[in-house]
Scaffold this active site. Structure first.
Site, PDB file in Angstrom:
ATOM      1  N   GLY A 160       0.847  -1.184   0.000  1.00  0.00           N
ATOM      2  CA  GLY A 160       0.000   0.000   0.000  1.00  0.00           C
ATOM      3  C   GLY A 160       0.878   1.227   0.000  1.00  0.00           C
ATOM      4  O   GLY A 160       1.961   1.232   0.601  1.00  0.00           O
ATOM      5  N   ASP A 184       6.538   4.619  -4.844  1.00  0.00           N
ATOM      6  CA  ASP A 184       6.601   4.838  -3.396  1.00  0.00           C
ATOM      7  C   ASP A 184       8.053   4.812  -2.925  1.00  0.00           C
ATOM      8  O   ASP A 184       8.437   5.579  -2.035  1.00  0.00           O
ATOM      9  CB  ASP A 184       5.791   3.772  -2.666  1.00  0.00           C
TER      10      ASP A 184
END
Length: 315
Positions: free
Chosen positions: A24, A253
């Site tokens: 995530g 990310d």
């Protein structure tokens, strides 16, 4: 979220087994920074069941403080399925995250004062897209950080399956008023704000649309650029690193984490921050799963390679 991935060469519709990991956007950044030696806390809502505990345990295993997590009874974890491909068949993602614990979050359950002990608050554009409650929570945290003089980092991370470009433009507006460091992909800028052209022009346009002191625009294989409000005419560029990818999920990310890692200590060194971001993103693509399981020494070695510096590696 829980990530379920097919074995190499196996399609999702015929797979007999799936590899279960955790991933995530914000948690990926948290894990990467913690592994680089940063003190990191991760705030989310998780179901009080085996899947929620698996998520928290795996994130904590890498050194992230998960004590701020809000545990929710009778809730569910978001799940996504990775149908791993290889050229010419692309990897495809199937999401199953409606009504997850974080999407059902009541923002009143979050204490925004948590951010007052932080050096920076990192958010992405994914969370406010999940629900009105999640969006309100992000807004309250950003407002608290801005009021306390704590930098706010926002990675736009547009997801067309969650909201339209117009919805994203409206939903991100409150965060853009408080952001200090804005990270955005060229495709996301085009989809949300209709900004086209070279990354440099996109970066300067985003300066005008936000309160950001620094804007970073990523362009995949074409590298990344950064501009600062103090010197908007001075463009900092960094080519992408050559890499043989194993798993590209989470590379963006990792870039954000690598950039933050350098920027936290030397906010004026945008060139160094870009090199750190590009190097960590490249390293992530050599690792299966969402997390950049990388040490600070390995990042330093990768940055040296970008700079053309030879380094003897202990064997």
């Amino acid at each position: 979220m829980i990530r379920l991935t097919t074995p190499a060469g196996v399609r999702l519709e015929s797979a007999g087994a799936l590899d279960l990991t955790v991933g995530g956007a914000e948690s990926n950044v948290a894990v990467a920074l913690a592994r680089l030696g940063r003190r990191v806390a991760w705030l989310s809502a998780l179901p009080d069941n085996p899947l929620g505990r698996r998520i928290a345990r795996e994130i904590a295993m890498h050194g992230v403080d998960v004590s701020p997590v809000i545990w929710v009874a009778n809730a569910r974890a978001g799940v996504y399925f990775m149908d791993m491909g290889s050229q010419p068949r692309p990897t495809r993602v199937l999401y199953d995250r409606a009504n997850s614990a974080i999407a059902a979050l009541d923002s009143d359950t979050i204490d925004p004062g948590l951010v007052r002990s932080a050096r920076t608050l990192h958010l992405t554009g994914i969370t406010p897209a999940l629900s009105a409650g999640a969006a309100e929570a992000c807004g309250r945290l950003a407002a608290e950080a801005a009021e306390a003089g704590i930098p706010v980092a926002l990675d736009v991370n547009y997801r067309a399956r969650l909201w339209s470009g117009n919805e994203a433009s409206e939903g991100l507006a409150p965060l853009l008023e408080r952001v200090t460091l804005l990270l955005c992909g060229v495709d996301d800028a085009r989809a949300i704000w209709g900004l086209g052209g070279e990354p440099a022009g996109v970066a300067r346009a985003l300066l005008g649309r936000s309160s950001a002191r620094v804007v970073v625009v990523t362009a995949g294989a074409d590298g990344a650029v950064a501009v600062s409000r103090d010197e908007p005419d001075e463009l900092v560029e960094q080519p992408a690193a050559p890499v043989q990818p194993i798993d590209a999920v989470g590379a963006g990310d990792a870039f954000a984490a690598g950039f933050l890692h350098r920027w936290l200590d030397a906010p004026a060194d945008l060139s160094g921050a870009l090199r750190s971001g590009v190097a960590l993103a490249a390293l992530k693509m050599t690792i299966a799963g969402d997390f950049a399981i990388v040490t600070s020494d390995e990042l330093a070695e990768a940055i040296d390679l970008l700079d053309g510096v030879a380094r003897e590696i202990d064997r």
